[in-house]
Design an enzyme around this catalytic site. Structure first.
Site, PDB file in Angstrom:
ATOM      1  N   CYS A  47      -2.679  -5.124   6.503  1.00 16.86           N
ATOM      2  CA  CYS A  47      -3.986  -5.257   5.824  1.00 16.86           C
ATOM      3  C   CYS A  47      -4.220  -4.147   4.793  1.00 16.86           C
ATOM      4  O   CYS A  47      -5.049  -4.298   3.904  1.00 16.86           O
ATOM      5  CB  CYS A  47      -5.116  -5.247   6.838  1.00 16.86           C
ATOM      6  SG  CYS A  47      -4.906  -6.480   8.115  1.00 16.86           S
ATOM      7  N   HIS A 104     -11.906  -3.218   3.603  1.00 18.60           N
ATOM      8  CA  HIS A 104     -11.172  -4.324   4.217  1.00 18.60           C
ATOM      9  C   HIS A 104     -12.132  -5.073   5.138  1.00 18.60           C
ATOM     10  O   HIS A 104     -12.877  -4.477   5.905  1.00 18.60           O
ATOM     11  CB  HIS A 104      -9.987  -3.766   5.004  1.00 18.60           C
ATOM     12  CG  HIS A 104      -9.301  -4.766   5.853  1.00 18.60           C
ATOM     13  ND1 HIS A 104      -9.033  -6.049   5.422  1.00 18.60           N
ATOM     14  CD2 HIS A 104      -8.836  -4.697   7.141  1.00 18.60           C
ATOM     15  CE1 HIS A 104      -8.426  -6.711   6.395  1.00 18.60           C
ATOM     16  NE2 HIS A 104      -8.302  -5.918   7.441  1.00 18.60           N
ATOM     17  N   ASN A 151     -10.928 -12.292   8.650  1.00 16.68           N
ATOM     18  CA  ASN A 151     -10.007 -11.252   8.188  1.00 16.68           C
ATOM     19  C   ASN A 151      -8.822 -11.932   7.496  1.00 16.68           C
ATOM     20  O   ASN A 151      -7.990 -12.547   8.151  1.00 16.68           O
ATOM     21  CB  ASN A 151      -9.551 -10.429   9.403  1.00 16.68           C
ATOM     22  CG  ASN A 151      -8.577  -9.328   9.039  1.00 16.68           C
ATOM     23  OD1 ASN A 151      -8.060  -9.290   7.922  1.00 16.68           O
ATOM     24  ND2 ASN A 151      -8.312  -8.445   9.985  1.00 16.68           N
TER      25      ASN A 151
END
Ligand code: COA
Length: 370
Positions: free
Chosen positions: A114, A254, A284
């Site tokens: 990520c 994020h 996500n």
């Protein structure tokens, strides 16, 4: 003369299929209320059969190129960040490079989960600032739905599919990415991983039977790590840029969990309104989440010319990092690019290449010794 790396184009692409919490509650023992309370997620997008990390990445890239008014053949570098590459090799970046027609660019993938988009942004920035290249496209793209165990309630509600991209261009005008920090701690590698399918545990009937090709996560530990590093990494990037926290107009973190973003805001003693949040819509999307959130922040008027912006991410590895930048928007194009014609041309060329590969397959197929 100092060269700066400006973000001059940005684009996103998400698949059409929306998966709601209510639908997930029919698949595993959970509820809309639990998912929203613990993560802030309401829906996520799921790739259709025709969508791949490369196809979505190419769509996002094309949108970013249109915004920047730069022809794909003028790109020097294509970096794709992904944890769901098309293959072990060749790189997904090479496939995207071909799909968008970036015929003069080098292309490679980076793997930093990520955090990958932050690392890729930093790599492209350094290449531009050193004078080695003049332009790059950085793409974060994921089809996480293909590596999720849809019977694991601890992970399946968290993730979604999608892609985002930035075009970076050299300019002597001050602005663009000003500072960055990149960090890693491999002692936490087992907290979030896909254990099998690589060289350590190659694919076998046994690894598949054990579900080792799916995401395995120790959620609580990852949560603790994330809340520890987000505020710290942001502050480090701000200090390195020679700025103060009050100089920062907006933070683009994020998008993993609403509670993690709220903890970062508390850690920096800032109101949550200073943080872009769209985890409710997309879940996500790993390395795609920061560019997707950026595109939406711009569309909703939260990003303006001259703003100081911090982007901050964390993820498997463990990895984490942040960049501080000045949002300048597209540079004045030397001459406008006609993307209508270009889109048709890229589409026809991609079709012809597929046709040639198919014919080659027929011919070579006959020649391969049995
Ligand atoms: N629905 C209902 N209950 C669930 C559930 C679900 N989808 N998932 C887990 N639970 C249960 C657990 O089994 C546990 O039950 P127990 O107390 O009887 O053992 C309870 O809920 C609490 O679990 P816990 O893991 O402590 O919940 P949490 O508050 O930490 O929230 C996450 C779970 C996954 C939302 C949270 O840990 C998280 O977001 N972690 C970070 C994950 C992440 O960001 N990963 C990507 C990094 S890039």
């Amino acid at each position: 003369m100092t060269t700066y790396a400006h973000i001059t184009g940005w684009g996103m692409h998400v698949p059409n299929k929306i998966l709601t919490n209510a639908e997930i509650s029919k698949m595993v023992d959970t509820s809309d209320e639990w998912i929203q309370e613990r993560s802030g997620i309401k829906t996520r997008r799921i790739a259709g059969k025709e969508d791949t990390s490369a196809s979505m990445g190419a769509e996002a890239a094309f949108n970013a190129l249109k915004m920047a008014q730069i022809h794909p053949r003028d790109l020097d570098l294509v970096i794709v960040s992904t944890s769901t590459p098309e293959h072990m090799f060749p790189s997904t970046a090479s496939i995207v490079q071909n799909q968008i027609g970036a015929v003069n660019a080098g292309a490679f993938d980076i793997s930093a989960a990520c955090t990958g988009f932050i690392f890729a942004l930093d790599m492209a920035t350094q290449a531009i600032r050193s004078g080695s290249i003049k332009s790059a496209i950085v793409i974060g793209t994921e089809t996480l739905s293909r590596i999720i165990d849809w019977t694991d309630r601890g992970t399946c509600m968290l993730f979604g599919d999608g892609a985002g991209a930035f075009v970076l261009q050299a300019s002597e005008k001050p602005g663009g990415v000003i500072s960055s920090i990149m960090r890693s701690d491999g002692s936490g590698a087992d907290l979030l991983s896909v254990p099998a399918g690589g060289s350590a545990q190659p694919a076998s009937a046994d690894t598949i039977a054990q579900g080792l090709h799916f995401v395995q996560m120790k959620g609580r530990e990852v949560f603790r790590f994330a809340t520890r590093v987000m505020a710290k990494a942001s502050q480090e990037a701000i200090d390195k840029a020679g700025l103060k926290i009050e100089d920062i107009s907006i933070f683009i973190p994020h998008q993993a969990n609403k509670r993690i973003i709220e903890a970062a805001a508390r850690g920096l003693k800032l109101p949550i309104e200073r943080f872009v949040m769209n985890v409710d819509k997309y879940g996500n999307t790993s390395t795609a989440s920061i560019p997707i959130a950026t595109v939406e922040a711009f569309e909703f008027g939260k990003l303006n010319k001259g703003d100081n912006v911090v982007m901050v991410g964390f993820g498997s590895g463990l990895t984490w990092g942040a960049v501080s930048l000045i949002w300048t928007g597209p540079l004045d194009a030397e001459k406008p690019v006609r993307f209508g014609l270009l889109s048709i041309f890229v589409g026809i060329r991609s079709f012809l290449r597929k046709l040639i590969r198919w014919i080659e397959g027929l011919i070579w197929g006959r020649w391969i010794p049995k």
